[in-house]
Motif scaffolding. Structure first.
Motif, PDB file in Angstrom:
ATOM      1  N   ARG A 101       0.858  -1.190   0.000  1.00 24.54           N
ATOM      2  CA  ARG A 101       0.000   0.000   0.000  1.00 24.54           C
ATOM      3  C   ARG A 101       0.890   1.235   0.000  1.00 24.54           C
ATOM      4  N   ALA A 102       0.580   2.162  -0.898  1.00 28.41           N
ATOM      5  CA  ALA A 102       1.325   3.416  -0.956  1.00 28.41           C
ATOM      6  C   ALA A 102       0.348   4.577  -0.934  1.00 28.41           C
ATOM      7  N   VAL A 103       0.604   5.567  -0.079  1.00 25.39           N
ATOM      8  CA  VAL A 103      -0.181   6.797  -0.001  1.00 25.39           C
ATOM      9  C   VAL A 103       0.787   7.960  -0.104  1.00 25.39           C
ATOM     10  N   ARG A 104       0.616   8.784  -1.130  1.00 20.84           N
ATOM     11  CA  ARG A 104       1.432   9.996  -1.268  1.00 20.84           C
ATOM     12  C   ARG A 104       0.476  11.176  -1.473  1.00 20.84           C
ATOM     13  N   PHE A 105       0.242  11.925  -0.410  1.00 20.79           N
ATOM     14  CA  PHE A 105      -0.627  13.103  -0.472  1.00 20.79           C
ATOM     15  C   PHE A 105       0.245  14.339  -0.282  1.00 20.79           C
ATOM     16  N   ALA A 106       0.431  15.089  -1.359  1.00 18.95           N
ATOM     17  CA  ALA A 106       1.197  16.331  -1.316  1.00 18.95           C
ATOM     18  C   ALA A 106       0.241  17.514  -1.420  1.00 18.95           C
ATOM     19  N   SER A 107       0.770  18.693  -1.145  1.00 14.61           N
ATOM     20  CA  SER A 107      -0.047  19.908  -1.171  1.00 14.61           C
ATOM     21  C   SER A 107       0.795  21.028  -1.773  1.00 14.61           C
ATOM     22  N   ILE A 108       0.921  21.008  -3.121  1.00 17.57           N
ATOM     23  CA  ILE A 108       1.871  21.914  -3.761  1.00 17.57           C
ATOM     24  C   ILE A 108       1.239  23.229  -4.207  1.00 17.57           C
ATOM     25  N   PHE A 109      -0.066  23.363  -4.056  1.00 13.87           N
ATOM     26  CA  PHE A 109      -0.724  24.567  -4.561  1.00 13.87           C
ATOM     27  C   PHE A 109      -0.985  25.604  -3.473  1.00 13.87           C
ATOM     28  N   GLN A 110      -0.347  25.421  -2.314  1.00 12.70           N
ATOM     29  CA  GLN A 110      -0.447  26.398  -1.246  1.00 12.70           C
ATOM     30  C   GLN A 110       0.499  27.570  -1.521  1.00 12.70           C
TER      31      GLN A 110
END
Length: 301
Positions: free
Chosen positions: A144-153
């Motif tokens: 299982r892989a989860v990659r949650f990024a937030s680059i639009f801040q």
């Protein structure tokens, strides 16, 4: 001393590629080329090297290329560099189509140059060691892989990247997830995909040995939901992948080390070479088709 031509002028090119080359005892920066001549001149001046306005002129001045450009632009530069006999230190994803990735592989094979594709985690020693021991243990059924990024801040150095906006998390951080899963579970043979809110994409992968894995990705997570989680499940229980024990800059130094090892030894079998990069692109392209057509897609050899 290996002379690198740097192709790219963005944040990643400046803070990882240029800085990493400058810090390495066996590498030096020969010059900079970018699609924006003013930014190329600015970055080159920071490092006291010339800016080039022509790709071939910089290729003539270097032994190897370090590329930090959008993937479609990278593929063309990589083919020209390999054809000119320049070794390749490329970024992920290798290209945006399998056809372009195949062109890079063919050019590198024909010229015999060494190649490394910089999947950051694969060059962090503790993760590399974990993957080697986990693959050797065997008996893994799923991952299982989860990659949650937030680059639009506000303030993100990647928020203005047009190719990331156009292609989303599948193509930007999907390669990182695949670079962790494939060494343990093996090549992907089939892909199913489904979209979710805020740019989410979920993948269900079947691997050649019968194992399966799931991958969930986004570039637009709420800041409170940013996450990077990887785990393998099998006969030995649950094995979470440890966080990397170094920065992207130190990992890039390891990538240079390993490219130099390939060159010095005359070998062309690096585990993250352009052939592995091509295999990752094949999975991403199949996932793109699966999303668009709502069906399970076979990954071509």
């Amino acid at each position: 001393m290996l002379r690198f031509g740097l192709f790219g002028t963005g944040h990643w090119a400046a803070e990882t590629h240029a800085a990493g080359i400058g810090a390495h005892p066996r590498a030096e920066l020969a010059g900079v080329w970018g699609r924006n001549p003013d930014r190329a001149a600015e970055l080159a001046a920071r490092h006291g090297v010339p800016a080039f306005t022509e790709v071939d002129a910089l290729l003539d001045a270097c032994d190897a290329v370090a590329v930090a450009l959008p993937p479609d632009v990278q593929a063309d530069v990589a083919v020209r560099a390999a054809t000119a006999g320049r070794h390749l230190l490329l970024d992920k994803p290798l290209a945006l189509t399998v056809a372009d990735a195949d062109r890079v592989v063919a050019a590198a094979a024909q010229s015999g140059v060494a190649s490394v594709v910089f999947f950051t985690s694969r060059f962090q020693p503790n993760i590399a060691g974990f993957l080697a021991s986990t693959a050797a243990a065997g008996g893994w059924h799923t991952a299982r892989a989860v990659r949650f990024a937030s680059i639009f801040q506000p303030g993100s150095p990647y928020g203005g990247s047009q190719w990331r906006r156009d292609r989303g998390a599948l193509w930007d951080i999907g390669p990182h997830a695949l670079s962790i899963i494939l060494p343990v579970l093996g090549p992907v043979t089939r892909v199913a995909a489904m979209d979710g809110p805020r740019g989410l994409v979920h993948l269900l992968l079947t691997h050649s040995g019968g194992a399966t894995s799931t991958v969930s990705l986004t570039l637009d997570a709420p800041p409170e939901a940013v996450a990077a989680e990887f785990a393998f499940y099998g006969d030995s229980g649950v094995e979470p992948v440890p966080p990397g024990d170094g920065s992207s800059l130190t990992a890039f130094g390891v990538a240079i080390d390993q490219l130099l090892e390939e060159i010095d030894a005359g070998t062309r079998d690096h585990r993250c070479d352009v052939r592995f990069g091509r295999d990752v692109v094949a999975v991403l392209a199949a996932a793109e088709t699966a999303r668009a057509e709502g069906r399970t897609v076979t990954v071509p050899d």
